[in-house]
Design an enzyme around this catalytic site. Sequence first.
Site, PDB file in Angstrom:
ATOM      1  N   HIS A 116       0.611  -2.695   3.434  1.00  0.00           N
ATOM      2  CA  HIS A 116      -0.236  -2.505   2.250  1.00  0.00           C
ATOM      3  C   HIS A 116       0.444  -3.082   1.000  1.00  0.00           C
ATOM      4  O   HIS A 116      -0.194  -3.785   0.210  1.00  0.00           O
ATOM      5  CB  HIS A 116      -0.538  -1.014   2.050  1.00  0.00           C
ATOM      6  CG  HIS A 116      -1.200  -0.694   0.739  1.00  0.00           C
ATOM      7  ND1 HIS A 116      -2.569  -0.644   0.592  1.00  0.00           N
ATOM      8  CD2 HIS A 116      -0.676  -0.442  -0.482  1.00  0.00           C
ATOM      9  CE1 HIS A 116      -2.855  -0.368  -0.676  1.00  0.00           C
ATOM     10  NE2 HIS A 116      -1.723  -0.229  -1.355  1.00  0.00           N
ATOM     11  N   GLU A 117       1.728  -2.797   0.839  1.00  0.00           N
ATOM     12  CA  GLU A 117       2.443  -3.324  -0.335  1.00  0.00           C
ATOM     13  C   GLU A 117       2.504  -4.845  -0.282  1.00  0.00           C
ATOM     14  O   GLU A 117       2.423  -5.512  -1.311  1.00  0.00           O
ATOM     15  CB  GLU A 117       3.840  -2.711  -0.453  1.00  0.00           C
ATOM     16  CG  GLU A 117       3.876  -1.178  -0.580  1.00  0.00           C
ATOM     17  CD  GLU A 117       2.909  -0.609  -1.622  1.00  0.00           C
ATOM     18  OE1 GLU A 117       2.576  -1.322  -2.583  1.00  0.00           O
ATOM     19  OE2 GLU A 117       2.473   0.545  -1.466  1.00  0.00           O
ATOM     20  N   HIS A 147      -0.520  -6.350  -1.718  1.00  0.00           N
ATOM     21  CA  HIS A 147      -0.460  -6.556  -3.176  1.00  0.00           C
ATOM     22  C   HIS A 147       0.278  -7.860  -3.503  1.00  0.00           C
ATOM     23  O   HIS A 147      -0.092  -8.575  -4.425  1.00  0.00           O
ATOM     24  CB  HIS A 147       0.246  -5.384  -3.863  1.00  0.00           C
ATOM     25  CG  HIS A 147      -0.577  -4.129  -3.906  1.00  0.00           C
ATOM     26  ND1 HIS A 147      -1.863  -4.102  -4.387  1.00  0.00           N
ATOM     27  CD2 HIS A 147      -0.294  -2.855  -3.519  1.00  0.00           C
ATOM     28  CE1 HIS A 147      -2.346  -2.845  -4.308  1.00  0.00           C
ATOM     29  NE2 HIS A 147      -1.408  -2.088  -3.784  1.00  0.00           N
ATOM     30  N   HIS A 183      -1.200 -11.049  -5.535  1.00  0.00           N
ATOM     31  CA  HIS A 183      -0.498 -11.687  -6.646  1.00  0.00           C
ATOM     32  C   HIS A 183      -0.389 -13.193  -6.404  1.00  0.00           C
ATOM     33  O   HIS A 183      -0.650 -14.006  -7.291  1.00  0.00           O
ATOM     34  CB  HIS A 183       0.898 -11.052  -6.776  1.00  0.00           C
ATOM     35  CG  HIS A 183       1.627 -11.470  -8.018  1.00  0.00           C
ATOM     36  ND1 HIS A 183       2.992 -11.548  -8.079  1.00  0.00           N
ATOM     37  CD2 HIS A 183       1.186 -11.851  -9.236  1.00  0.00           C
ATOM     38  CE1 HIS A 183       3.357 -11.952  -9.290  1.00  0.00           C
ATOM     39  NE2 HIS A 183       2.277 -12.141 -10.013  1.00  0.00           N
TER      40      HIS A 183
HETATM   41 ZN   LIG Z   1      -1.421  -0.086  -3.406  1.00  0.00          ZN
END
Ligand SMILES: [Zn+2]
Length: 235
Positions: A106-107, A110, A114
């Site tokens: 999940h990270e 991100h 980006h």
């Molecule tokens: Zn998150």
Amino acid sequence: MYGYRYGFFGFDPTYLLLIIGMLLSLAASAKMKSTFATYKKIRSASGLTGAETAQRVLRAAGITDVQVVPISGSLTDHYDPRTKKVCLSEDVYNRTSLAAVGVAAHECGHAVQHAVNYAPLNLRSAIVPVANIGSTLSWPLFLAGLIFSIRPLLTVGIVLFSLAVLFQLITLPVEFNASSRALQMLGSTGILGVEENAGARKVLTAAALTYVAALAASILQLLRLIILAGGRNRD
Ligand SMILES: [Zn+2]
């Protein structure tokens, strides 16, 4: 004296809105904790740790300039766009559970957002400073407006609080999108099988629900401010 007209034996019925919001947040956080507790115990078949998962997922996404680092605390996992770091907590970095693998991916979701300039992420980053000012100053200004009967302060308080709510609203697509990227990458890289992926999905959905509950609680708080200001304006 507390002047607003809703007082009935000292009870302000708009407190109900706060209580409902609080219960929603508590329920979402309890659901998240129990889901995490379940999937923290289930080891992924690949045996990869959260950190290894993140490195593989990033490599598969063609991202080479993002570091994966351990951080202290629990549920402190995040991606820092300024330093380009995927920061994973103790329960994730060195663990091989489905919960760890899901959160790590999940990270990375991100980090991919980006890298591809995902618009809601940029928008969210752009309004962080305003949202912070909004959530810090809205209540003091609103209360001052209520106590000293200064209507413009009530309006400013409500507008500032709305900015904080807007931030939480934009957070939702960012979070759901990071999770769907994560699950897709975990599947396509073969890190998780189909059944394992369903487990990781439960973990990430439970985490996302806490953001939904937080937004709902804030909207109820905003509604309360509007009701209190309306009551004051009629005096
Ligand atoms: Zn998150």
